[in-house]
Motif scaffolding. Structure first.
Motif, short mmCIF file in Angstrom:
data_model
loop_
_atom_site.label_atom_id
_atom_site.label_comp_id
_atom_site.label_asym_id
_atom_site.label_seq_id
_atom_site.Cartn_x
_atom_site.Cartn_y
_atom_site.Cartn_z
N PHE A 174 -1.79 -9.66 14.90
CA PHE A 174 -0.76 -10.08 15.72
C PHE A 174 0.40 -9.51 15.83
CE2 PHE A 174 -2.48 -15.06 15.13
CZ PHE A 174 -3.56 -14.57 15.84
N TRP A 175 0.74 -8.80 14.64
CA TRP A 175 2.01 -7.91 14.57
C TRP A 175 2.09 -6.90 15.47
CZ3 TRP A 175 4.45 -6.79 8.96
CH2 TRP A 175 5.62 -5.80 9.29
N ASN A 176 0.71 -6.25 15.47
CA ASN A 176 0.71 -4.89 16.54
C ASN A 176 0.77 -5.42 17.86
OD1 ASN A 176 0.11 -2.99 14.29
ND2 ASN A 176 -1.92 -3.34 14.46
N LEU A 177 0.33 -6.54 18.21
CA LEU A 177 0.16 -7.28 19.56
C LEU A 177 1.77 -7.56 19.88
CD1 LEU A 177 -1.84 -7.69 21.91
CD2 LEU A 177 -2.03 -10.00 21.05
N GLY A 178 2.38 -8.18 19.01
CA GLY A 178 3.71 -8.39 19.29
C GLY A 178 4.63 -7.06 19.58
N PHE A 179 4.39 -6.19 18.79
CA PHE A 179 5.16 -4.77 19.06
C PHE A 179 4.99 -4.17 20.42
CE2 PHE A 179 5.47 -0.19 18.63
CZ PHE A 179 6.98 0.17 18.19
N PHE A 180 3.41 -4.46 20.97
CA PHE A 180 2.95 -3.84 22.10
C PHE A 180 3.64 -4.69 23.37
CE2 PHE A 180 -0.22 -4.54 25.58
CZ PHE A 180 -0.16 -3.15 26.08
N TYR A 181 3.70 -6.03 23.18
CA TYR A 181 4.46 -6.56 24.16
C TYR A 181 6.05 -6.47 24.15
CZ TYR A 181 0.28 -9.31 25.43
OH TYR A 181 -0.92 -10.00 25.82
N LYS A 182 6.64 -6.08 23.09
CA LYS A 182 7.99 -5.69 22.90
C LYS A 182 8.04 -4.44 23.66
CE LYS A 182 11.71 -5.21 20.01
NZ LYS A 182 12.15 -4.04 19.55
N GLN A 183 7.02 -3.52 23.37
CA GLN A 183 7.42 -2.23 24.11
C GLN A 183 7.24 -2.40 25.51
OE1 GLN A 183 4.00 0.23 22.23
NE2 GLN A 183 5.80 1.52 21.37
N ASN A 184 6.58 -3.39 26.02
CA ASN A 184 6.19 -3.49 27.49
C ASN A 184 7.37 -4.69 28.06
OD1 ASN A 184 3.76 -1.75 28.26
ND2 ASN A 184 3.10 -2.57 26.24
N ASP A 185 8.29 -4.84 27.36
CA ASP A 185 9.16 -5.85 27.88
C ASP A 185 8.71 -7.22 28.06
OD1 ASP A 185 12.10 -5.80 28.19
OD2 ASP A 185 11.88 -5.88 30.29
N LYS A 186 7.75 -7.79 27.25
CA LYS A 186 7.37 -8.97 27.45
C LYS A 186 7.79 -9.61 26.23
CE LYS A 186 3.62 -8.04 30.70
NZ LYS A 186 4.00 -8.00 31.72
N LYS A 187 8.90 -10.20 26.17
CA LYS A 187 9.63 -10.48 25.09
C LYS A 187 9.26 -12.05 24.53
CE LYS A 187 13.88 -8.04 25.65
NZ LYS A 187 13.48 -7.03 26.32
N ASP A 188 8.77 -12.67 25.40
CA ASP A 188 8.33 -13.93 24.93
C ASP A 188 6.99 -13.96 24.21
OD1 ASP A 188 7.21 -13.16 27.45
OD2 ASP A 188 6.96 -15.47 28.24
N SER A 189 5.97 -13.03 24.92
CA SER A 189 4.68 -12.95 24.09
C SER A 189 5.12 -12.11 22.95
CB SER A 189 3.97 -11.94 24.96
OG SER A 189 3.56 -12.69 26.11
N ALA A 190 5.76 -11.20 22.81
CA ALA A 190 6.07 -10.57 21.51
C ALA A 190 6.65 -11.54 20.57
CB ALA A 190 7.25 -9.15 21.71
N PHE A 191 7.51 -12.34 20.73
CA PHE A 191 8.13 -13.21 19.71
C PHE A 191 7.11 -14.12 19.40
CE2 PHE A 191 10.13 -17.13 18.36
CZ PHE A 191 11.34 -16.69 17.72
#
Length: 173
Positions: free
Chosen positions: A107-124
């Motif tokens: 989940f942490w890695n997926l959050g980081f992936f979404y943060k890198q791809n500017d999908k902040k709601d999913s990252a959060f």
């Protein structure tokens, strides 16, 4: 009869030793793929070989942990296709074996992936999910604070300053 027992013991101990060597060789390939001083093609080849070896592992717990490391490496190599593929397989396996720590890391890695791809709601969402799992495993884990800081950064980017203050204070607890 005694000779058969010796042969059986030799086969069992050899197969157990090969299993450990196999884990070590996979981890070595993962480490090689993370060596930034190496040529990118060599790094990609190393992680692809590590993934191929991991697919053949019998131990689901070891396979789950290795897939988490492999998917993170694909993410760091900016290979989103292989990241998503290995992440899904690893996460499904982590749920199958009920490995909470591995689920949290996925989940942490997926959050980081979404943060890198500017999908902040999913990252959060995935940072928060990882935090919740880690809190249940070990409430004083330093990684909980790191996740809270990542969540606070997202809240700051979204200009939710009240939530930033609250999350930041929780990170310092």
């Amino acid at each position: 009869m005694l000779k058969k027992l010796y042969i059986l013991f030799f086969l069992v101990s050899t197969s157990a030793f090969c299993q450990d060597v196999d884990n070590d060789s996979i981890k070595s390939l993962i480490d090689k793929s993370r060596t930034k001083s190496l040529d990118l093609n060599l790094r990609i080849d190393a992680i692809n070989r590590a993934y191929k070896l991991t697919k053949n592992k019998k131990n689901d717990l070891a396979k789950s942990e290795l897939l988490q490391r492999i998917s993170k490496t694909y993410m760091n190599l900016k290979d989103s296709i292989n990241f998503k593929k290995t992440h899904k397989i690893g996460l499904d396996l982590a749920f199958k074996v009920k490995d909470s720590a591995s689920i949290a890391n996925h989940f942490w890695n997926l959050g980081f992936f979404y943060k890198q791809n500017d999908k902040k709601d999913s990252a959060f969402y995935f940072y928060n999910s990882a935090k919740d799992i880690l809190t249940n495993i070990s409430p004083n884990d330093v990684n909980i604070g790191k996740l809270l800081f990542n969540m606070a950064r997202i809240q700051k980017d979204l200009k939710d300053y009240t939530a930033v203050s609250y999350t930041h204070l929780r990170a310092h607890e």
